[in-house]
Design a protein around this motif. Structure first.
Motif, PDB file in Angstrom:
ATOM      1  N   ASP A 224      27.328 -35.826  67.871  1.00 44.42           N
ATOM      2  CA  ASP A 224      25.961 -35.968  68.383  1.00 44.42           C
ATOM      3  C   ASP A 224      25.015 -36.447  67.297  1.00 44.42           C
ATOM      4  O   ASP A 224      25.066 -35.989  66.158  1.00 44.42           O
ATOM      5  CB  ASP A 224      25.458 -34.633  68.935  1.00 44.42           C
ATOM      6  N   ASP A 225      24.106 -37.363  67.688  1.00 38.91           N
ATOM      7  CA  ASP A 225      23.017 -37.741  66.788  1.00 38.91           C
ATOM      8  C   ASP A 225      21.758 -37.005  67.226  1.00 38.91           C
ATOM      9  O   ASP A 225      21.798 -36.138  68.101  1.00 38.91           O
ATOM     10  CB  ASP A 225      22.823 -39.252  66.760  1.00 38.91           C
ATOM     11  N   PHE A 226      20.625 -37.342  66.628  1.00 40.29           N
ATOM     12  CA  PHE A 226      19.391 -36.628  66.962  1.00 40.29           C
ATOM     13  C   PHE A 226      18.888 -36.963  68.364  1.00 40.29           C
ATOM     14  O   PHE A 226      18.081 -36.221  68.917  1.00 40.29           O
ATOM     15  CB  PHE A 226      18.315 -36.919  65.922  1.00 40.29           C
ATOM     16  N   ASP A 227      19.351 -38.047  68.943  1.00 43.76           N
ATOM     17  CA  ASP A 227      18.997 -38.383  70.316  1.00 43.76           C
ATOM     18  C   ASP A 227      19.781 -37.501  71.280  1.00 43.76           C
ATOM     19  O   ASP A 227      19.221 -36.665  71.994  1.00 43.76           O
ATOM     20  CB  ASP A 227      19.276 -39.866  70.573  1.00 43.76           C
ATOM     21  N   SER A 228      21.105 -37.649  71.285  1.00 43.68           N
ATOM     22  CA  SER A 228      21.918 -36.920  72.252  1.00 43.68           C
ATOM     23  C   SER A 228      21.900 -35.408  72.000  1.00 43.68           C
ATOM     24  O   SER A 228      21.856 -34.612  72.935  1.00 43.68           O
ATOM     25  CB  SER A 228      23.366 -37.433  72.219  1.00 43.68           C
ATOM     26  N   GLY A 229      21.916 -35.016  70.727  1.00 43.09           N
ATOM     27  CA  GLY A 229      21.948 -33.592  70.423  1.00 43.09           C
ATOM     28  C   GLY A 229      20.690 -32.855  70.840  1.00 43.09           C
ATOM     29  O   GLY A 229      20.759 -31.768  71.411  1.00 43.09           O
ATOM     30  N   THR A 230      19.542 -33.444  70.573  1.00 42.88           N
ATOM     31  CA  THR A 230      18.300 -32.753  70.936  1.00 42.88           C
ATOM     32  C   THR A 230      17.987 -32.892  72.423  1.00 42.88           C
ATOM     33  O   THR A 230      17.298 -32.043  72.989  1.00 42.88           O
ATOM     34  CB  THR A 230      17.111 -33.266  70.101  1.00 42.88           C
ATOM     35  N   ALA A 231      18.494 -33.948  73.068  1.00 44.33           N
ATOM     36  CA  ALA A 231      18.350 -34.040  74.525  1.00 44.33           C
ATOM     37  C   ALA A 231      19.120 -32.909  75.194  1.00 44.33           C
ATOM     38  O   ALA A 231      18.640 -32.266  76.138  1.00 44.33           O
ATOM     39  CB  ALA A 231      18.844 -35.396  75.021  1.00 44.33           C
ATOM     40  N   ALA A 232      20.330 -32.642  74.705  1.00 41.84           N
ATOM     41  CA  ALA A 232      21.117 -31.526  75.237  1.00 41.84           C
ATOM     42  C   ALA A 232      20.422 -30.200  74.960  1.00 41.84           C
ATOM     43  O   ALA A 232      20.412 -29.297  75.801  1.00 41.84           O
ATOM     44  CB  ALA A 232      22.517 -31.544  74.618  1.00 41.84           C
ATOM     45  N   ALA A 233      19.834 -30.079  73.763  1.00 46.81           N
ATOM     46  CA  ALA A 233      19.118 -28.851  73.420  1.00 46.81           C
ATOM     47  C   ALA A 233      17.966 -28.611  74.391  1.00 46.81           C
ATOM     48  O   ALA A 233      17.800 -27.497  74.923  1.00 46.81           O
ATOM     49  CB  ALA A 233      18.595 -28.937  71.994  1.00 46.81           C
ATOM     50  N   ALA A 234      17.172 -29.647  74.631  1.00 46.48           N
ATOM     51  CA  ALA A 234      16.021 -29.507  75.526  1.00 46.48           C
ATOM     52  C   ALA A 234      16.462 -29.138  76.935  1.00 46.48           C
ATOM     53  O   ALA A 234      15.832 -28.314  77.607  1.00 46.48           O
ATOM     54  CB  ALA A 234      15.211 -30.800  75.539  1.00 46.48           C
ATOM     55  N   ALA A 235      17.567 -29.739  77.396  1.00 47.66           N
ATOM     56  CA  ALA A 235      18.065 -29.440  78.738  1.00 47.66           C
ATOM     57  C   ALA A 235      18.475 -27.982  78.863  1.00 47.66           C
ATOM     58  O   ALA A 235      18.405 -27.394  79.944  1.00 47.66           O
ATOM     59  CB  ALA A 235      19.251 -30.344  79.067  1.00 47.66           C
ATOM     60  N   GLY A 236      18.872 -27.379  77.754  1.00 51.64           N
ATOM     61  CA  GLY A 236      19.287 -25.980  77.791  1.00 51.64           C
ATOM     62  C   GLY A 236      18.192 -25.003  77.412  1.00 51.64           C
ATOM     63  O   GLY A 236      18.447 -23.805  77.282  1.00 51.64           O
ATOM     64  N   GLY A 237      16.972 -25.486  77.189  1.00 45.76           N
ATOM     65  CA  GLY A 237      15.860 -24.598  76.888  1.00 45.76           C
ATOM     66  C   GLY A 237      15.615 -24.366  75.411  1.00 45.76           C
ATOM     67  O   GLY A 237      14.821 -23.504  75.041  1.00 45.76           O
ATOM     68  N   THR A 238      16.277 -25.137  74.558  1.00 44.00           N
ATOM     69  CA  THR A 238      16.041 -25.031  73.120  1.00 44.00           C
ATOM     70  C   THR A 238      15.009 -26.072  72.711  1.00 44.00           C
ATOM     71  O   THR A 238      15.224 -27.268  72.904  1.00 44.00           O
ATOM     72  CB  THR A 238      17.347 -25.253  72.333  1.00 44.00           C
ATOM     73  N   THR A 239      13.910 -25.625  72.166  1.00 38.97           N
ATOM     74  CA  THR A 239      12.809 -26.531  71.855  1.00 38.97           C
ATOM     75  C   THR A 239      12.622 -26.774  70.367  1.00 38.97           C
ATOM     76  O   THR A 239      11.761 -27.556  69.975  1.00 38.97           O
ATOM     77  CB  THR A 239      11.484 -25.992  72.438  1.00 38.97           C
ATOM     78  N   SER A 240      13.415 -26.103  69.531  1.00 38.36           N
ATOM     79  CA  SER A 240      13.342 -26.324  68.086  1.00 38.36           C
ATOM     80  C   SER A 240      14.737 -26.163  67.491  1.00 38.36           C
ATOM     81  O   SER A 240      15.493 -25.288  67.915  1.00 38.36           O
ATOM     82  CB  SER A 240      12.396 -25.326  67.401  1.00 38.36           C
ATOM     83  N   ILE A 241      15.061 -27.016  66.519  1.00 38.20           N
ATOM     84  CA  ILE A 241      16.322 -26.880  65.812  1.00 38.20           C
ATOM     85  C   ILE A 241      16.062 -26.926  64.310  1.00 38.20           C
ATOM     86  O   ILE A 241      15.041 -27.455  63.862  1.00 38.20           O
ATOM     87  CB  ILE A 241      17.330 -27.983  66.185  1.00 38.20           C
ATOM     88  N   VAL A 242      16.990 -26.351  63.549  1.00 39.16           N
ATOM     89  CA  VAL A 242      16.981 -26.495  62.092  1.00 39.16           C
ATOM     90  C   VAL A 242      18.336 -27.093  61.724  1.00 39.16           C
ATOM     91  O   VAL A 242      19.361 -26.429  61.830  1.00 39.16           O
ATOM     92  CB  VAL A 242      16.756 -25.163  61.369  1.00 39.16           C
ATOM     93  N   ASP A 243      18.335 -28.372  61.342  1.00 40.62           N
ATOM     94  CA  ASP A 243      19.571 -29.090  61.081  1.00 40.62           C
ATOM     95  C   ASP A 243      19.921 -29.023  59.599  1.00 40.62           C
ATOM     96  O   ASP A 243      19.043 -28.857  58.746  1.00 40.62           O
ATOM     97  CB  ASP A 243      19.435 -30.553  61.515  1.00 40.62           C
ATOM     98  N   LEU A 244      21.213 -29.169  59.296  1.00 39.16           N
ATOM     99  CA  LEU A 244      21.674 -29.099  57.911  1.00 39.16           C
ATOM    100  C   LEU A 244      21.700 -30.490  57.293  1.00 39.16           C
ATOM    101  O   LEU A 244      22.526 -31.326  57.663  1.00 39.16           O
ATOM    102  CB  LEU A 244      23.063 -28.471  57.831  1.00 39.16           C
ATOM    103  N   ALA A 245      20.800 -30.727  56.349  1.00 40.81           N
ATOM    104  CA  ALA A 245      20.817 -31.967  55.568  1.00 40.81           C
ATOM    105  C   ALA A 245      21.714 -31.764  54.357  1.00 40.81           C
ATOM    106  O   ALA A 245      21.721 -30.690  53.755  1.00 40.81           O
ATOM    107  CB  ALA A 245      19.402 -32.332  55.120  1.00 40.81           C
ATOM    108  N   LEU A 246      22.476 -32.785  54.003  1.00 44.34           N
ATOM    109  CA  LEU A 246      23.374 -32.691  52.871  1.00 44.34           C
ATOM    110  C   LEU A 246      22.771 -33.334  51.630  1.00 44.34           C
ATOM    111  O   LEU A 246      22.104 -34.367  51.718  1.00 44.34           O
ATOM    112  CB  LEU A 246      24.704 -33.397  53.178  1.00 44.34           C
TER     113      LEU A 246
END
Length: 247
Positions: A54-76
Protein backbone atom coordinates in the motif's frame (compact mmCIF):
# COMPACT_ATOMS: atom_id res chain seq x y z
CA UNK A 1 -25.07 17.44 21.06
CA UNK A 2 -27.74 19.97 20.25
CA UNK A 3 -26.71 22.71 17.86
CA UNK A 4 -23.47 21.02 16.80
CA UNK A 5 -22.61 20.81 13.12
CA UNK A 6 -20.08 18.53 11.45
CA UNK A 7 -18.18 19.65 8.37
CA UNK A 8 -18.12 17.01 5.67
CA UNK A 9 -15.66 17.24 2.78
CA UNK A 10 -17.41 16.05 -0.37
CA UNK A 11 -14.40 16.20 -2.70
CA UNK A 12 -11.25 14.11 -2.87
CA UNK A 13 -8.47 15.30 -0.52
CA UNK A 14 -6.31 15.65 -3.63
CA UNK A 15 -8.75 18.00 -5.32
CA UNK A 16 -7.63 21.64 -5.71
CA UNK A 17 -11.05 22.59 -4.31
CA UNK A 18 -10.61 20.61 -1.09
CA UNK A 19 -10.72 23.73 1.10
CA UNK A 20 -13.71 25.31 -0.61
CA UNK A 21 -16.18 22.44 -0.97
CA UNK A 22 -17.61 21.69 2.44
CA UNK A 23 -21.09 20.75 3.61
CA UNK A 24 -22.40 21.39 7.10
CA UNK A 25 -24.26 18.38 8.53
CA UNK A 26 -26.48 18.81 11.60
CA UNK A 27 -25.54 16.15 14.16
CA UNK A 28 -27.81 17.44 16.89
CA UNK A 29 -28.96 14.63 19.16
CA UNK A 30 -26.17 12.35 17.97
CA UNK A 31 -22.99 11.16 19.59
CA UNK A 32 -19.96 12.59 17.82
CA UNK A 33 -16.91 10.36 18.24
CA UNK A 34 -13.36 10.96 17.03
CA UNK A 35 -11.87 8.62 14.46
CA UNK A 36 -9.34 5.99 15.40
CA UNK A 37 -5.58 6.57 15.34
CA UNK A 38 -3.35 3.85 13.88
CA UNK A 39 0.06 4.51 15.38
CA UNK A 40 1.94 1.76 13.52
CA UNK A 41 1.76 1.71 9.70
CA UNK A 42 4.21 0.90 6.90
CA UNK A 43 3.23 2.64 3.65
CA UNK A 44 5.49 2.66 0.59
CA UNK A 45 8.27 1.25 2.76
CA UNK A 46 11.26 -0.47 1.13
CA UNK A 47 12.08 -3.59 3.13
CA UNK A 48 13.95 -6.85 2.57
CA UNK A 49 14.28 -6.31 -1.19
CA UNK A 50 10.67 -5.31 -1.81
CA UNK A 51 8.25 -2.47 -1.05
CA UNK A 52 5.10 -2.69 1.05
CA UNK A 53 1.98 -3.08 -1.08
CA UNK A 54 0.00 0.00 0.00
CA UNK A 55 1.04 3.57 -0.71
CA UNK A 56 -0.33 6.67 1.00
CA UNK A 57 -3.26 6.74 -1.43
CA UNK A 58 -4.57 3.19 -1.09
CA UNK A 59 -3.48 2.74 2.52
CA UNK A 60 -5.12 5.85 3.89
CA UNK A 61 -8.24 5.33 1.75
CA UNK A 62 -8.64 1.93 3.43
CA UNK A 63 -8.00 3.55 6.81
CA UNK A 64 -10.70 6.17 6.25
CA UNK A 65 -13.18 3.51 5.12
CA UNK A 66 -12.62 1.70 8.40
CA UNK A 67 -12.98 4.79 10.60
CA UNK A 68 -9.29 5.56 11.10
CA UNK A 69 -8.70 9.26 10.62
CA UNK A 70 -5.04 9.55 11.65
CA UNK A 71 -1.97 7.38 11.12
CA UNK A 72 1.64 7.49 12.30
CA UNK A 73 3.80 5.92 9.59
CA UNK A 74 7.36 4.65 9.97
CA UNK A 75 9.89 6.69 8.00
CA UNK A 76 13.27 5.06 7.50
CA UNK A 77 16.66 6.68 7.91
CA UNK A 78 17.64 7.33 4.29
CA UNK A 79 21.18 7.65 2.94
CA UNK A 80 22.35 7.82 6.54
CA UNK A 81 20.14 10.81 7.37
CA UNK A 82 17.03 10.99 9.54
CA UNK A 83 16.00 14.28 7.95
CA UNK A 84 16.33 12.88 4.42
CA UNK A 85 14.10 10.02 5.52
CA UNK A 86 11.48 12.39 6.92
CA UNK A 87 11.61 14.49 3.73
CA UNK A 88 11.22 11.35 1.58
CA UNK A 89 8.17 10.16 3.51
CA UNK A 90 6.68 13.65 3.44
CA UNK A 91 7.02 13.64 -0.34
CA UNK A 92 5.45 10.17 -0.49
CA UNK A 93 2.39 11.38 1.42
CA UNK A 94 1.98 14.77 -0.22
CA UNK A 95 -1.24 15.07 -2.27
CA UNK A 96 -2.04 11.38 -1.72
CA UNK A 97 -3.05 10.92 1.90
CA UNK A 98 -6.79 10.87 2.65
CA UNK A 99 -6.38 11.19 6.44
CA UNK A 100 -4.11 13.04 8.83
CA UNK A 101 -0.64 11.57 9.24
CA UNK A 102 2.54 11.90 11.21
CA UNK A 103 5.79 9.97 11.35
CA UNK A 104 8.01 7.90 13.55
CA UNK A 105 11.57 7.60 12.24
CA UNK A 106 13.62 4.40 12.35
CA UNK A 107 17.27 4.79 13.32
CA UNK A 108 19.07 1.92 11.62
CA UNK A 109 22.54 3.47 12.02
CA UNK A 110 23.01 5.60 15.12
CA UNK A 111 25.90 7.51 13.57
CA UNK A 112 27.05 10.89 14.91
CA UNK A 113 25.03 12.51 12.10
CA UNK A 114 21.86 10.65 13.07
CA UNK A 115 22.29 11.45 16.76
CA UNK A 116 22.77 15.13 15.89
CA UNK A 117 19.72 15.17 13.58
CA UNK A 118 17.43 13.87 16.34
CA UNK A 119 17.13 17.45 17.63
CA UNK A 120 15.87 18.77 14.28
CA UNK A 121 13.54 15.78 13.91
CA UNK A 122 11.90 16.66 17.25
CA UNK A 123 11.70 20.32 16.16
CA UNK A 124 9.81 19.15 13.04
CA UNK A 125 7.33 17.22 15.17
CA UNK A 126 8.77 13.73 14.74
CA UNK A 127 9.16 12.80 18.39
CA UNK A 128 9.40 9.01 18.40
CA UNK A 129 12.43 7.05 17.27
CA UNK A 130 12.33 3.34 16.51
CA UNK A 131 15.33 1.08 17.02
CA UNK A 132 15.36 -2.54 15.83
CA UNK A 133 17.04 -5.16 17.99
CA UNK A 134 16.45 -7.72 15.21
CA UNK A 135 16.93 -8.11 11.43
CA UNK A 136 20.70 -8.48 11.35
CA UNK A 137 22.26 -7.08 8.19
CA UNK A 138 19.49 -4.57 7.53
CA UNK A 139 17.80 -2.80 10.45
CA UNK A 140 19.54 -4.16 13.55
CA UNK A 141 21.20 -1.69 15.94
CA UNK A 142 23.52 -2.95 18.66
CA UNK A 143 23.19 -2.15 22.36
CA UNK A 144 25.65 0.74 22.20
CA UNK A 145 23.60 2.40 19.46
CA UNK A 146 20.33 1.88 21.34
CA UNK A 147 21.82 3.30 24.52
CA UNK A 148 23.12 6.31 22.56
CA UNK A 149 19.66 6.99 21.12
CA UNK A 150 18.07 6.67 24.57
CA UNK A 151 20.54 9.12 26.07
CA UNK A 152 20.00 11.60 23.25
CA UNK A 153 16.26 11.75 23.96
CA UNK A 154 17.21 12.95 27.43
CA UNK A 155 18.76 15.98 25.75
CA UNK A 156 16.31 16.73 22.93
CA UNK A 157 13.10 14.99 24.00
CA UNK A 158 11.21 12.23 22.26
CA UNK A 159 10.39 8.61 22.99
CA UNK A 160 12.37 5.54 21.91
CA UNK A 161 10.44 2.50 20.75
CA UNK A 162 12.08 -0.86 20.09
CA UNK A 163 11.38 -3.96 18.07
CA UNK A 164 12.47 -6.32 20.82
CA UNK A 165 13.92 -9.61 19.59
CA UNK A 166 17.47 -10.97 19.86
CA UNK A 167 18.67 -10.49 16.29
CA UNK A 168 21.93 -12.42 16.71
CA UNK A 169 20.18 -15.52 18.05
CA UNK A 170 17.53 -15.35 15.33
CA UNK A 171 20.18 -14.99 12.63
CA UNK A 172 21.93 -18.11 13.92
CA UNK A 173 18.62 -19.99 13.99
CA UNK A 174 17.86 -18.90 10.42
CA UNK A 175 21.23 -20.15 9.16
CA UNK A 176 20.66 -23.50 10.88
CA UNK A 177 17.17 -23.79 9.35
CA UNK A 178 18.46 -22.99 5.87
CA UNK A 179 21.17 -25.64 6.25
CA UNK A 180 18.41 -28.17 7.02
CA UNK A 181 16.37 -27.02 4.02
CA UNK A 182 13.59 -25.60 6.19
CA UNK A 183 12.23 -22.71 4.13
CA UNK A 184 8.46 -22.91 4.65
CA UNK A 185 6.55 -19.99 6.22
CA UNK A 186 6.31 -21.93 9.48
CA UNK A 187 10.08 -21.64 9.84
CA UNK A 188 9.67 -17.91 10.39
CA UNK A 189 8.09 -18.72 13.76
CA UNK A 190 10.40 -21.56 14.77
CA UNK A 191 13.56 -19.50 14.13
CA UNK A 192 12.38 -16.73 16.45
CA UNK A 193 11.08 -18.47 19.60
CA UNK A 194 9.44 -16.50 22.38
CA UNK A 195 12.64 -16.56 24.42
CA UNK A 196 14.40 -14.32 21.86
CA UNK A 197 11.72 -11.72 22.49
CA UNK A 198 11.74 -12.15 26.25
CA UNK A 199 15.52 -11.64 26.44
CA UNK A 200 15.50 -8.57 24.20
CA UNK A 201 12.60 -6.97 26.06
CA UNK A 202 14.40 -7.36 29.38
CA UNK A 203 17.64 -6.04 27.88
CA UNK A 204 15.87 -2.99 26.42
CA UNK A 205 14.38 -2.22 29.84
CA UNK A 206 17.79 -2.43 31.49
CA UNK A 207 19.36 -0.14 28.90
CA UNK A 208 16.54 2.38 29.31
CA UNK A 209 16.94 2.19 33.08
CA UNK A 210 20.65 2.98 32.78
CA UNK A 211 19.79 5.94 30.53
CA UNK A 212 16.97 6.97 32.91
CA UNK A 213 14.60 7.22 29.96
CA UNK A 214 11.18 5.71 29.16
CA UNK A 215 10.98 3.12 26.41
CA UNK A 216 8.14 1.68 24.32
CA UNK A 217 8.45 -1.99 23.39
CA UNK A 218 6.59 -3.88 20.69
CA UNK A 219 6.11 -7.24 22.37
CA UNK A 220 3.60 -10.03 22.87
CA UNK A 221 1.40 -10.18 25.94
CA UNK A 222 3.31 -12.81 27.90
CA UNK A 223 6.46 -10.68 27.83
CA UNK A 224 4.98 -7.34 28.78
CA UNK A 225 6.21 -6.06 32.13
CA UNK A 226 3.52 -6.07 34.78
CA UNK A 227 2.13 -2.73 35.87
CA UNK A 228 3.61 -3.21 39.34
CA UNK A 229 7.16 -3.84 38.14
CA UNK A 230 7.06 -1.15 35.46
CA UNK A 231 6.08 1.47 38.05
CA UNK A 232 9.11 0.55 40.16
CA UNK A 233 11.44 0.47 37.19
CA UNK A 234 12.79 3.91 36.20
CA UNK A 235 12.72 2.73 32.59
CA UNK A 236 8.91 3.13 32.57
CA UNK A 237 8.48 0.45 29.89
CA UNK A 238 5.25 0.53 27.91
CA UNK A 239 4.21 -2.09 25.38
CA UNK A 240 1.93 -2.82 22.48
CA UNK A 241 0.88 -5.97 20.66
CA UNK A 242 3.18 -7.03 17.86
CA UNK A 243 1.96 -7.76 14.32
CA UNK A 244 1.72 -11.52 14.77
CA UNK A 245 -0.59 -11.10 17.76
CA UNK A 246 -3.30 -9.39 15.71
CA UNK A 247 -3.02 -10.96 12.24
Amino acid sequence: MTGVSWLSMRTSPRSPARRSTWEAIDVGGCQLLPGLVDSHTHLEMPTMGTVTADDFDSGTAAAAAGGTTSIVDLALQTEGSLLTGIDTWTDNARNKAHVDYGFHVAITDASPLAITEMAEAVARGVTSFKVFMAFKGSFLADDQQLLGVLRRTGEVGGLVQVHAENGDAIDLNINDALARGETSPSSHATTRPDTTEKEATARAIHLASWAKRPIFASTSRQHRPSGKSSRRDPADCRSTAKHASIT
